[in-house]
Design a protein around this motif. Sequence first.
Motif, PDB file in Angstrom:
ATOM      1  N   ASP A 165      -0.965   4.641   1.065  1.00 24.87           N
ATOM      2  CA  ASP A 165      -1.014   4.748   2.526  1.00 24.87           C
ATOM      3  C   ASP A 165       0.297   5.562   3.154  1.00 24.87           C
ATOM      4  O   ASP A 165       1.456   4.947   3.058  1.00 24.87           O
ATOM      5  CB  ASP A 165      -1.029   3.318   2.997  1.00 24.87           C
ATOM      6  CG  ASP A 165      -1.360   3.446   4.819  1.00 24.87           C
ATOM      7  OD1 ASP A 165      -0.783   4.579   5.164  1.00 24.87           O
ATOM      8  OD2 ASP A 165      -1.557   2.505   5.045  1.00 24.87           O
ATOM      9  N   ASP A 202       2.396   3.766   5.591  1.00 23.66           N
ATOM     10  CA  ASP A 202       3.222   2.714   5.344  1.00 23.66           C
ATOM     11  C   ASP A 202       4.555   3.041   4.505  1.00 23.66           C
ATOM     12  O   ASP A 202       5.734   2.692   4.598  1.00 23.66           O
ATOM     13  CB  ASP A 202       2.460   1.629   4.215  1.00 23.66           C
ATOM     14  CG  ASP A 202       1.407   0.811   4.920  1.00 23.66           C
ATOM     15  OD1 ASP A 202       1.262   0.971   6.268  1.00 23.66           O
ATOM     16  OD2 ASP A 202       0.821   0.244   4.212  1.00 23.66           O
ATOM     17  N   ASP A 210       0.695  -1.185  -0.065  1.00 21.36           N
ATOM     18  CA  ASP A 210      -0.028  -0.124  -0.031  1.00 21.36           C
ATOM     19  C   ASP A 210       0.761   1.241   0.023  1.00 21.36           C
ATOM     20  O   ASP A 210       0.184   2.327   0.249  1.00 21.36           O
ATOM     21  CB  ASP A 210      -0.693   0.088   0.975  1.00 21.36           C
ATOM     22  CG  ASP A 210      -2.078  -0.787   1.107  1.00 21.36           C
ATOM     23  OD1 ASP A 210      -2.574  -1.033  -0.133  1.00 21.36           O
ATOM     24  OD2 ASP A 210      -2.650  -1.312   2.127  1.00 21.36           O
TER      25      ASP A 210
HETATM   26 CA    CA Z   1      -1.603   0.032   5.706  1.00 21.17          CA
END
Ligand code: CA
Length: 278
Positions: A213, A216, A209
């Motif tokens: 994200d 992340d 991701d």
């Molecule tokens: Ca995540």
Amino acid sequence: AKVAGKNCYRYYSRAMDHAVERRVHMEQELRGAWERGELRLVYQPIFRTRDRRMVGVEVLLRWQHPTLGTIPPSVFIEVAEQSGLIEVIGPKVLRAACMEAVQWPHSVDGEGMFVSVNVSPRQLRGGELPALVADCLRDTGLPASRLHLELTETAVIGDEMLAAALLDKLHRTGVKVWLDDFGTGFSGLSHLRQVPVDGVKIDKSFVADMQRDPDDLALTTAIIAMAHALGITVVAEGIEQEVQFDLLSQRGCDLAQGYWLSVPITATEVVEMIESGR
Ligand code: CA
Ligand code: C2E
Ligand code: CA
Ligand code: CA
């Protein structure tokens, strides 16, 4: 919704019995699988991000069962671990991987490819691993620098005193040790100071991701920076998209692995890839 609580219980209990039965059956089948030639090794190429050259491979086990079909390692490795069978299969994989790798031609720039072998937590018990590794290297003639071991973060972090002593013994054989599934074990980056490892593999769940994200991405960026501050190599696994590769290489991630670069391939295909100079 028509099912009453009692029936529900009976249903689950029967389903559970079934699951236990299947597990026992699988364990029995797994017991002779190596001898019957049902287990085979595949190799997933690992690339240097800088020039996208293949520099090594990770060994992954496959089980082709005559009636159950192809059983993924996510299923049978757990069975092998819980039953203790991994202590029999693991050493066979290690030896077979060394035997294979020693036959590979060197790449154009003269370097030998490394082969990275997964080691289950259970294989760390009993302290026999360093001697096994030394035996495999001696018997096959594979230079120690070309063998890497992937230990899971959780297995190593569990007992740091033990881990430090074990890693020390492993290093004396000349092999490199990587922490696998890094970032998933909640151990935190600070542990990297205590356990002398050569590299970390950023878990594929963070890579999956990272392009959308921010957490992340931040975590991955931090792992790379921290590892480099400590002189540790960083490998990212599970790269499925170009954007992930780009983000990682911009951040200085050293090595890359994933379906976008290559799926796991056979030993014959590894040799073909080396010879074609990729
Ligand atoms: Ca995540
Ligand atoms: P792992 O060590 O984290 O290995 C990476 C797994 O991710 C492999 O699955 C690989 O095929 C898969 N993978 C590679 N690239 C991608 C990608 O781009 N996207 C996604 N979604 N997945 C990718 P595999 O072969 O099914 O192995 C699963 C796990 O089984 C391994 O996870 C490892 O923990 C275990 N395993 C496999 N072979 C062995 C072995 O010989 N010994 C031990 N102890 N464990 C093994
Ligand atoms: Ca691995
Ligand atoms: Ca992993």
